[in-house]
Design an enzyme around this catalytic site. Structure first.
Site, short mmCIF file in Angstrom:
data_model
loop_
_atom_site.label_atom_id
_atom_site.label_comp_id
_atom_site.label_asym_id
_atom_site.label_seq_id
_atom_site.Cartn_x
_atom_site.Cartn_y
_atom_site.Cartn_z
CG HIS A 107 -0.35 -0.16 2.52
ND1 HIS A 107 0.54 0.76 3.06
CD2 HIS A 107 -0.48 -1.14 3.48
CE1 HIS A 107 0.91 0.38 4.25
NE2 HIS A 107 0.32 -0.77 4.54
CG HIS B 247 3.83 -1.51 2.44
ND1 HIS B 247 2.68 -2.16 2.05
CD2 HIS B 247 3.99 -1.81 3.76
CE1 HIS B 247 2.18 -2.84 3.07
NE2 HIS B 247 2.97 -2.65 4.12
CB CYS C 113 -2.86 -7.67 19.44
SG CYS C 113 -3.35 -6.88 17.89
CB CYS D 217 0.44 -5.97 17.40
SG CYS D 217 -0.50 -4.44 17.36
CB CYS E 228 -5.15 -3.82 19.32
SG CYS E 228 -3.74 -3.11 18.42
CG HIS F 186 -4.16 -4.43 14.35
ND1 HIS F 186 -3.03 -4.22 15.10
CD2 HIS F 186 -3.73 -4.60 13.06
CE1 HIS F 186 -1.96 -4.28 14.33
NE2 HIS F 186 -2.35 -4.50 13.09
CE LYS G 92 -6.42 2.97 10.22
NZ LYS G 92 -6.44 2.12 11.43
CE LYS H 227 -8.07 -3.56 0.56
NZ LYS H 227 -7.82 -5.01 0.42
#
Length: 512
Positions: free
Chosen positions: A22, A25, A130, A133, A148, A151, A301, A304
């Site tokens: 994404h 990265h 988690c 993580c 978390c 996530h 944020k 999708k």
């Protein structure tokens, strides 16, 4: 890799390959490439690594869901990252894959080393785990809903026997190191965050997972019923890449190591990793460069379900590689998060087209039409002309005289835009298209055109780390394309009489 040729060792994190690459990265690995090219222009040899993290529970679940053999799945997913990075012009020297035998061997050697020192113990443990993580969490780490915060899922209560590495004996050493090396973690706000994490005693770090739960990993050399905890395995890539324990030049190269990471992996990198290195008798990384997140337009944020995810491959198809590279470097807020969307990227593209592309095309066509396609004489430059060229040359000379950092890279992008603005203003104020029609103004016309061309040459040279393809096009259009780009911003170096090449627009019009 010869030690004499390496003055900087630059790394990115290695990326989980359970999903597609994404924009986050892409940004980190582009940033590493920009830093590499920046340092190479300064005359330094650079060794740059990026790659994929191929172990752990998340990747294991993705393999099981795919129906593919593990090796086939890992290779396919890793290639998604590698191929995108190549398309983005990222010139890595080594692409890390933690599934390689040579990496696993060094992980096992390090584990055995630390185990033999009595720093690893086996004990039963109950905790909240988690999976996102791949870490055990304290209740204080969770949000008000017991989830978390990264996530948005509640961790699972797990009770099992594992191996642990003691962190607490090294806590004060790490605190002292951070305080005595104020530029170790940059920006400084993240050093303060790490110091905040170190205010309380550190729990022992669980460094194993039972094979009954996680089979995808590096087997512990001292207990074949366990694999290595994903973070312990992944962090070792930074030294296994340099063939730690088998490379006589390791210490020389490692002394100039620089880790680029996003803020979400601050704790493993800035607490676990330096303690692991200290236990091995290895000095810490020279510098950490920490960046924030990319979020959707309006501060929302990316998701999708909301349809606001920015796919780097899609952006490249729409706008080209260099527009994406420049936007990411120019628009990341130091020490904070930054917004991105396809609409914002289009605006960034138009800025480049107006700031650099249109100026270049206008002056080149002017040279082609009125100056027989050759660079005119600089003999009649006045003080205004000289001041503009000297200012731009001096600005870039100063920036490239600095050590690489997030601030330096950001300043470079900002200075390129400002230089473009200044040359456009100069060009508009001096109206060379009017001067060209008056034979009495011939000398002034040539001076204005030369000044503009010389400024474009300097800007193109400075653009190379951020937009290498565009930089080469600019220099080639001026007939001075170098074999290798060097940070030589000597002003008035564009030779009179050089043939220009108009070519295609740097940033062609895009469909709305």
């Amino acid at each position: 890799m010869e030690k004499a040729s390496i003055q900087k060792y630059i790394t990115t994190p290695i990326y989980y390959l359970n999903g597609l690459p994404h924009i986050g990265h892409a940004y980190t690995s582009i940033l590493g490439d920009v830093m590499k090219k920046f340092e190479q222009m300064r005359g330094n040899g650079v060794y740059y690594t990026t790659g994929t993290d191929e172990h752990g529970q998340k990747n294991q679940h993705s393999i099981e869901a795919s129906g593919l053999a593990a090796d086939e799945f890992l290779t396919r997913q890793s290639d998604n990252f590698r191929n995108l990075f190549v398309e983005l012009g990222i010139d890595f020297d080594y692409f890390v894959r933690t599934s390689r035998p040579e990496h696993k061997k060094i992980v096992q050697e390090i584990l055995q080393n630390i185990y033999d020192k009595g720093l690893i113990v086996k004990k039963s443990y109950e905790g909240l785990y988690c999976e996102g993580c791949e870490q055990f969490k304290k209740k204080s780490d969770l949000d008000e809903n017991g989830c978390c915060p990264d996530h948005k899922a509640a961790p699972k209560a797990i009770s099992e026997e594992n191996y642990f590495f003691r962190l607490e004996p090294y806590r004060q050493w790490l605190i002292d190191y951070i305080k005595s090396h104020p530029d170790w973690i940059q920006p400084a706000k993240y050093a303060n965050e790490v110091l905040g994490m170190l205010k309380e005693p550190l729990e022992d770090l669980c460094i194993s997972r039972p094979k009954s739960r996680v089979w995808l990993g590096v087997e512990l050399p001292f207990d074949h019923d366990y694999v290595t905890y994903i973070w312990f395995d992944a962090l070792v890539n930074y030294i296994s890449t340099l063939n730690y324990g088998h490379n006589p030049d390791f210490e020389t190269v490692w002394a100039h190591s620089h880790h680029l990471i996003a803020k979400d992996i601050l704790k493993p990198h800035c607490i676990y990793w330096p303690i692991m290195l200290h236990a091995l008798g290895v000095v810490p990384v020279e510098h950490y460069f920490i960046h924030g997140y990319w979020i959707g337009e309006g501060g929302v944020k990316m998701s999708k379900s909301l349809g606001n995810v920015v796919d780097p491959a899609e952006v490249v198809r729409l706008l080209g590689v260099d527009a994406l590279r420049f936007y990411l470097i120019n628009n990341m807020t130091l020490g904070g998060d930054s917004q991105i969307s396809v609409a914002m990227l289009k605006q960034g593209y138009k800025m480049l087209a107006n700031n650099i592309g249109n100026l270049q095309m206008r002056v080149l066509k002017m040279v082609q039409k009125s100056l027989e396609g050759k660079v005119p004489s600089p003999a009649a430059l006045n003080e205004e002309d000289k001041a503009l060229v000297n200012d731009i040359a001096g600005r870039f000379e100063r920036i490239f005289g600095q050590e690489m950092s997030l601030e330096t890279v950001s300043e470079l992008a900002e200075s390129i835009v400002k230089a473009g603005d200044a040359v456009n203003a100069y060009f508009a104020a001096n109206t060379p298209w009017v001067l060209a029609k008056n034979p009495a103004e011939r000398a002034r016309f040539e001076a204005v055109v030369y000044t503009t061309l010389e400024c474009l040459r300097l800007i193109g040279l400075a653009m190379y780390p951020l937009t290498p393809a565009t930089a080469r096009k600019i220099e080639a259009s001026l007939g001075v394309e170098p074999e290798s780009f060097k940070a030589d911003f000597k002003p008035f170096a564009l030779p009179e009489g050089t043939e220009i090449k108009v070519g295609d627009p740097l940033f062609p019009m895009i469909e709305e």
